[in-house]
Design an enzyme around this catalytic site. Sequence first.
Site, PDB file in Angstrom:
ATOM      1  N   LEU A   1       0.790  -1.225   0.000  1.00 62.32           N
ATOM      2  CA  LEU A   1       0.000   0.000   0.000  1.00 62.32           C
ATOM      3  C   LEU A   1       0.826   1.281   0.000  1.00 62.32           C
ATOM      4  CD1 LEU A   1      -2.821  -1.110   2.476  1.00 62.32           C
ATOM      5  CD2 LEU A   1      -2.663  -1.501   0.014  1.00 62.32           C
ATOM      6  N   CYS A   2       2.160   1.189  -0.032  1.00 58.89           N
ATOM      7  CA  CYS A   2       2.990   2.392  -0.188  1.00 58.89           C
ATOM      8  C   CYS A   2       2.974   2.810  -1.652  1.00 58.89           C
ATOM      9  CB  CYS A   2       4.433   2.125   0.239  1.00 58.89           C
ATOM     10  SG  CYS A   2       4.710   2.244   1.998  1.00 58.89           S
ATOM     11  N   HIS A   3       2.885   4.110  -1.872  1.00 58.05           N
ATOM     12  CA  HIS A   3       2.902   4.631  -3.236  1.00 58.05           C
ATOM     13  C   HIS A   3       4.325   4.628  -3.781  1.00 58.05           C
ATOM     14  CE1 HIS A   3      -0.846   6.343  -1.649  1.00 58.05           C
ATOM     15  NE2 HIS A   3      -1.253   6.358  -2.900  1.00 58.05           N
TER      16      HIS A   3
ATOM     17  N   MET B   1       8.179   6.415   5.197  1.00 59.22           N
ATOM     18  CA  MET B   1       8.475   4.987   5.045  1.00 59.22           C
ATOM     19  C   MET B   1       9.772   4.771   4.270  1.00 59.22           C
ATOM     20  SD  MET B   1       6.222   3.822   6.932  1.00 59.22           S
ATOM     21  CE  MET B   1       6.873   2.185   6.808  1.00 59.22           C
ATOM     22  N   GLU B   2      10.065   5.653   3.321  1.00 60.09           N
ATOM     23  CA  GLU B   2      11.314   5.532   2.563  1.00 60.09           C
ATOM     24  C   GLU B   2      12.519   5.789   3.467  1.00 60.09           C
ATOM     25  OE1 GLU B   2       8.101   5.592  -0.245  1.00 60.09           O
ATOM     26  OE2 GLU B   2       8.487   6.829   1.511  1.00 60.09           O
TER      27      GLU B   2
ATOM     28  N   ASP C   1      24.765  -7.888   8.560  1.00 58.39           N
ATOM     29  CA  ASP C   1      25.096  -9.007   7.675  1.00 58.39           C
ATOM     30  C   ASP C   1      26.590  -9.075   7.390  1.00 58.39           C
ATOM     31  OD1 ASP C   1      24.547 -11.182   5.761  1.00 58.39           O
ATOM     32  OD2 ASP C   1      25.144  -9.685   4.273  1.00 58.39           O
TER      33      ASP C   1
END
Length: 160
Positions: free
Chosen positions: A75-77, A113-114, A128
């Site tokens: 649902l993120c654009h 969100m980015e 990692d």
Amino acid sequence: MSSLTHLTSHGEAVMVDVSDKAETERVAIAEARVVMRMETLELALSGNAEKGDVVATARIAGIMAAKKTHELIPLCHPLLLTKVGVDLEPDPSLPGFRVQALAKVKGQTGVEMEALTAVSVACLTLYDMLKAVDRFMRIEGIGLLEKQGGKSGSWKREKE
């Protein structure tokens, strides 16, 4: 508290329609920490880690992740990002790295969100690349520091 915009009145998940929103410059800054043994920090900074340049790789991974946020989080654009920056600062007092990510766009929806995705993936990449020498590392404090732009204006987290 406002209602959740990603749910219909029937509880169904939907992508928010942003077509009526004004296009504005939007900025978000997120942060996190990777805590490790001092020897691990020294190895990362020396450039002699078995997997190569840990800091440069984590920076690039964070930038790439920000560009793929819409593929990772439902649902993120998809956004035409105008800037993504990832800074990894060594901090012997942790010991480890303090990581910040900045995301910027001129668009109809925010870039929080980015920025959060960039900082998260940069930290995961550090983990990692160094896990072979330090299984006790931990990622802490992932969060949004500030955002600017859009209808809700500017917001900045108060110091804890």
